[in-house]
Motif scaffolding. Structure first.
Motif, PDB file in Angstrom:
ATOM      1  N   GLN A  90      12.454   5.922 -17.944  1.00 52.68           N
ATOM      2  CA  GLN A  90      13.101   6.222 -16.843  1.00 52.68           C
ATOM      3  C   GLN A  90      14.594   7.043 -17.183  1.00 52.68           C
ATOM      4  O   GLN A  90      14.739   7.893 -15.719  1.00 52.68           O
ATOM      5  CB  GLN A  90      13.052   5.422 -15.810  1.00 52.68           C
ATOM      6  CG  GLN A  90      12.379   3.812 -14.972  1.00 52.68           C
ATOM      7  CD  GLN A  90      12.426   2.795 -14.611  1.00 52.68           C
ATOM      8  OE1 GLN A  90      13.813   2.067 -14.793  1.00 52.68           O
ATOM      9  NE2 GLN A  90      11.578   2.378 -13.705  1.00 52.68           N
ATOM     10  N   ILE A 140       2.131  13.882 -11.179  1.00 50.54           N
ATOM     11  CA  ILE A 140       2.015  12.479 -10.696  1.00 50.54           C
ATOM     12  C   ILE A 140       2.961  11.792 -11.587  1.00 50.54           C
ATOM     13  O   ILE A 140       3.557  10.381 -11.357  1.00 50.54           O
ATOM     14  CB  ILE A 140       0.381  12.105 -12.176  1.00 50.54           C
ATOM     15  CG1 ILE A 140       0.948  11.028 -10.807  1.00 50.54           C
ATOM     16  CG2 ILE A 140       1.006  12.244 -13.026  1.00 50.54           C
ATOM     17  CD1 ILE A 140      -1.613  10.441 -11.640  1.00 50.54           C
ATOM     18  N   TYR A 141       4.325  11.860 -12.318  1.00 54.40           N
ATOM     19  CA  TYR A 141       5.593  11.102 -12.745  1.00 54.40           C
ATOM     20  C   TYR A 141       6.495  11.156 -12.356  1.00 54.40           C
ATOM     21  O   TYR A 141       7.197  10.094 -12.330  1.00 54.40           O
ATOM     22  CB  TYR A 141       6.560  12.535 -14.152  1.00 54.40           C
ATOM     23  CG  TYR A 141       5.762  12.182 -15.483  1.00 54.40           C
ATOM     24  CD1 TYR A 141       4.342  12.803 -15.947  1.00 54.40           C
ATOM     25  CD2 TYR A 141       6.421  11.718 -16.401  1.00 54.40           C
ATOM     26  CE1 TYR A 141       3.589  12.190 -16.882  1.00 54.40           C
ATOM     27  CE2 TYR A 141       5.589  12.161 -17.690  1.00 54.40           C
ATOM     28  CZ  TYR A 141       5.109  12.065 -17.612  1.00 54.40           C
ATOM     29  OH  TYR A 141       3.676  12.269 -19.129  1.00 54.40           O
ATOM     30  N   GLY A 143       5.626  11.033  -8.985  1.00 57.02           N
ATOM     31  CA  GLY A 143       4.970  11.422  -7.098  1.00 57.02           C
ATOM     32  C   GLY A 143       5.244   9.739  -6.118  1.00 57.02           C
ATOM     33  O   GLY A 143       5.996   8.764  -7.351  1.00 57.02           O
ATOM     34  N   GLU A 144       4.574   9.485  -4.931  1.00 54.01           N
ATOM     35  CA  GLU A 144       5.029   7.732  -4.829  1.00 54.01           C
ATOM     36  C   GLU A 144       4.341   6.880  -5.637  1.00 54.01           C
ATOM     37  O   GLU A 144       2.965   7.444  -5.747  1.00 54.01           O
ATOM     38  CB  GLU A 144       4.743   8.367  -3.122  1.00 54.01           C
ATOM     39  CG  GLU A 144       4.473   7.104  -2.564  1.00 54.01           C
ATOM     40  CD  GLU A 144       4.109   6.600  -1.055  1.00 54.01           C
ATOM     41  OE1 GLU A 144       4.014   7.616  -0.387  1.00 54.01           O
ATOM     42  OE2 GLU A 144       4.229   5.560  -1.092  1.00 54.01           O
ATOM     43  N   ARG A 145       4.834   5.746  -5.939  1.00 51.48           N
ATOM     44  CA  ARG A 145       3.960   4.933  -6.482  1.00 51.48           C
ATOM     45  C   ARG A 145       4.332   3.492  -6.110  1.00 51.48           C
ATOM     46  O   ARG A 145       5.138   3.142  -4.729  1.00 51.48           O
ATOM     47  CB  ARG A 145       3.930   5.231  -8.106  1.00 51.48           C
ATOM     48  CG  ARG A 145       4.950   4.212  -8.268  1.00 51.48           C
ATOM     49  CD  ARG A 145       5.510   4.565  -9.768  1.00 51.48           C
ATOM     50  NE  ARG A 145       5.692   6.356  -9.935  1.00 51.48           N
ATOM     51  CZ  ARG A 145       5.370   6.831 -11.086  1.00 51.48           C
ATOM     52  NH1 ARG A 145       5.473   6.253 -12.129  1.00 51.48           N
ATOM     53  NH2 ARG A 145       5.368   8.377 -10.781  1.00 51.48           N
ATOM     54  N   ARG A 147       2.014  -1.007  -5.413  1.00 47.67           N
ATOM     55  CA  ARG A 147       0.957  -2.124  -5.751  1.00 47.67           C
ATOM     56  C   ARG A 147       0.924  -2.361  -4.455  1.00 47.67           C
ATOM     57  O   ARG A 147       1.974  -2.164  -3.401  1.00 47.67           O
ATOM     58  CB  ARG A 147       1.471  -2.661  -6.463  1.00 47.67           C
ATOM     59  CG  ARG A 147       2.373  -2.533  -7.657  1.00 47.67           C
ATOM     60  CD  ARG A 147       0.952  -2.702  -8.441  1.00 47.67           C
ATOM     61  NE  ARG A 147       1.419  -2.620 -10.025  1.00 47.67           N
ATOM     62  CZ  ARG A 147       1.142  -3.385 -11.500  1.00 47.67           C
ATOM     63  NH1 ARG A 147       0.966  -4.616 -10.955  1.00 47.67           N
ATOM     64  NH2 ARG A 147       1.821  -2.636 -12.306  1.00 47.67           N
ATOM     65  N   ALA A 156      -2.732  -0.148  -8.010  1.00 46.72           N
ATOM     66  CA  ALA A 156      -1.998  -0.029  -8.179  1.00 46.72           C
ATOM     67  C   ALA A 156      -2.369   1.377  -7.795  1.00 46.72           C
ATOM     68  O   ALA A 156      -3.492   2.180  -7.979  1.00 46.72           O
ATOM     69  CB  ALA A 156      -1.214  -0.151  -9.821  1.00 46.72           C
ATOM     70  N   TYR A 157      -1.169   2.531  -7.664  1.00 38.28           N
ATOM     71  CA  TYR A 157      -1.367   3.599  -6.925  1.00 38.28           C
ATOM     72  C   TYR A 157      -0.367   4.537  -7.612  1.00 38.28           C
ATOM     73  O   TYR A 157       0.598   4.178  -7.552  1.00 38.28           O
ATOM     74  CB  TYR A 157      -2.122   3.826  -5.535  1.00 38.28           C
ATOM     75  CG  TYR A 157      -0.305   3.768  -4.701  1.00 38.28           C
ATOM     76  CD1 TYR A 157      -0.771   2.455  -4.428  1.00 38.28           C
ATOM     77  CD2 TYR A 157       0.499   5.203  -4.061  1.00 38.28           C
ATOM     78  CE1 TYR A 157       0.009   1.936  -3.782  1.00 38.28           C
ATOM     79  CE2 TYR A 157       0.852   4.522  -3.933  1.00 38.28           C
ATOM     80  CZ  TYR A 157       1.681   3.600  -3.251  1.00 38.28           C
ATOM     81  OH  TYR A 157       2.190   2.380  -2.580  1.00 38.28           O
ATOM     82  N   ASP A 158      -0.699   5.497  -8.183  1.00 43.67           N
ATOM     83  CA  ASP A 158       0.365   6.798  -8.257  1.00 43.67           C
ATOM     84  C   ASP A 158       0.054   7.619  -7.984  1.00 43.67           C
ATOM     85  O   ASP A 158      -1.121   8.548  -7.757  1.00 43.67           O
ATOM     86  CB  ASP A 158       0.136   6.913 -10.518  1.00 43.67           C
ATOM     87  CG  ASP A 158       0.711   5.568 -10.818  1.00 43.67           C
ATOM     88  OD1 ASP A 158       2.074   5.530 -11.039  1.00 43.67           O
ATOM     89  OD2 ASP A 158       0.013   5.226 -11.327  1.00 43.67           O
ATOM     90  N   THR A 159       1.179   8.533  -7.237  1.00 46.82           N
ATOM     91  CA  THR A 159      -0.372  10.451  -6.363  1.00 46.82           C
ATOM     92  C   THR A 159       0.740  11.427  -7.181  1.00 46.82           C
ATOM     93  O   THR A 159       2.019  11.522  -7.721  1.00 46.82           O
ATOM     94  CB  THR A 159       1.113   9.967  -4.969  1.00 46.82           C
ATOM     95  OG1 THR A 159       1.160   8.793  -4.238  1.00 46.82           O
ATOM     96  CG2 THR A 159       0.309  11.212  -4.035  1.00 46.82           C
ATOM     97  N   MET A 160      -0.083  12.148  -7.453  1.00 46.05           N
ATOM     98  CA  MET A 160       0.046  13.462  -7.692  1.00 46.05           C
ATOM     99  C   MET A 160       0.275  14.529  -7.249  1.00 46.05           C
ATOM    100  O   MET A 160      -0.698  15.024  -5.791  1.00 46.05           O
ATOM    101  CB  MET A 160      -0.961  14.113  -8.821  1.00 46.05           C
ATOM    102  CG  MET A 160      -0.923  15.167  -9.381  1.00 46.05           C
ATOM    103  SD  MET A 160      -2.123  15.778 -10.055  1.00 46.05           S
ATOM    104  CE  MET A 160      -2.210  14.671 -11.937  1.00 46.05           C
TER     105      MET A 160
END
Ligand code: IPM
Ligand code: MG
Length: 366
Positions: A90, A140-141, A143-145, A147, A156-160
């Motif tokens: 981070q 995606i690094y 974007g909203e993420r 659980r 779990a999600y990561d947004t590109m």
């Protein structure tokens, strides 16, 4: 000339390779009668241990007051707990974001004397000279993420996510670089599946047609690009792509050069200091053993001289010194072939610094 450089050694082999880059820069400054003032700062795991944050406020202040930043590596098994709130990485991501370093330039060249260190056949490597331009502050690094629970099944999600202006900026920068090289540009996406990639492709197409009709442009899907990179690497000139695809493709491309330890990178924005770091990680398995290859870090310092310090003589001098030392047969463990003697990190750095003091810059380049 009087320049101020922020040194962020970080974790693992970071401090070992940063020390060698500093030694080489000192040699070059001495030779050309310039002053480089180094100030060290904390980032990553070591910063978490000492301050509780992977990117403490003093570090950002130091970076903003500097002409450029040299960074070693961040991360390691000590901070790898997947449930931890804070991670060393981070720190690096915040540094890139807060300084607006949206473009990460990762050149890949194959030194002829090291072709045999690559697992690829030498004939495939002839003429390889490519530059990956990786978008660095979005995708995606960033974007909203999170659980969430879906009928008691945790997800779990990561947004590109990419905006038109972000795509325009990186494609323009890559196309300008292509213009200064062999005039070819490959844009990499996954437009057959991802909506983000369809916006990427139409935006890239428009910019290239309207503003860069002289550039020979193509689009490749990322899966195909990863194959073409090892089947026909010499065909590529500039490759432009998003954050995640660029991360993955550059590890793959580093194999062409013989070792990841050889590859430098520059991260630049609209203005302000640039960030220079090797593409390799903290390599905790070999940290403290003085066997890491410092060349990727030293060549990152050369990119810093060229880009941020506007000091092309120093950049050529460092590149020529590296070239000379490789030609003379010095090999760290990662690029050594069976039976060849091995030099350690400090020995390799020392030989490059010595060469930088005296090498004939005009005639010694590869
Ligand atoms: C890189 C690294 C980083 C990235 C990690 C350490 C966060 O892999 O610079 O390629 O993924 O960008
Ligand atoms: Mg990476």
């Amino acid at each position: 000339m009087n320049k101020k450089i922020a040194l962020l050694p970080g974790d693992g082999i970071g401090p070992e390779v940063v020390a060698e880059a500093r030694r080489v820069l000192d040699a070059v400054a001495d030779r050309f009668g310039c002053e480089i003032h180094f100030v060290e700062g904390l980032i990553g795991g070591i910063a978490m241990d000492r301050t509780g944050s992977p990117f403490p406020p003093e570090t950002i202040e130091l970076c903003l007051r500097s002409d450029a930043i040299l960074l070693g590596a961040v991360g390691g098994p000590r901070w790898d707990d997947p449930s931890a709130k804070l991670r060393p990485e981070q720190g690096l991501l915040r540094l890139r974001k807060e300084l607006g370093l949206f473009a990460n330039l990762r050149p890949v060249r194959v030194h002829p004397a090291l072709a045999a260190s690559s697992p690829l056949r030498a004939e495939l490597l002839e003429g390889v000279d490519l530059l990956v331009v990786r978008e660095l502050t979005s995708g995606i690094y960033f974007g909203e993420r999170g659980r969430r629970n879906d009928s008691n099944d945790e997800q779990a999600y990561d947004t590109m996510i990419y905006s038109v202006s972000e795509i325009e900026n990186i494609v323009r920068l890559a196309a300008r670089l292509a213009r200064s090289r062999r005039g070819k540009l490959t844009s990499v996406d996954k437009a057959n599946v991802l909506e983000v990639s369809r916006l990427w492709r139409t935006t890239a197409d428009r910019i290239l047609k309207d503003e860069f009709p002289d550039i020979d442009a193509e689009h490749l899907l990322v899966d195909a690009a990863s194959m073409h990179l090892i089947q026909r690497p010499a065909d590529f000139d500039v490759v432009v792509t998003g954050n995640l695809f660029g991360d993955i493709l550059t590890d793959e491309a580093s194999v062409l050069a013989g070792s990841m330890g050889l590859l430098p990178s520059a991260s630049v924005g609209e203005s302000g200091p640039g960030l220079y770091e090797p593409i390799h990680g903290s390599a905790p398995d070999i940290a403290g053993c003085s066997i890491a290859n410092p060349i990727g870090m030293i060549l990152s310092a050369a990119m810093m001289c060229a880009e941020s310090l506007r000091w092309p003589e120093a950049a050529s001098c460092i590149e020529s010194a590296v070239d000379h030392v490789i030609r003379s047969g010095a090999r760290t463990l990662d690029i050594r072939r069976k039976g060849e003697p091995v030099v350690g990190t400090t020995e390799m750095g020392g030989r490059i610094a010595d060469a930088a003091k005296s090498i004939d810059v005009a005639t010694s380049a590869a």
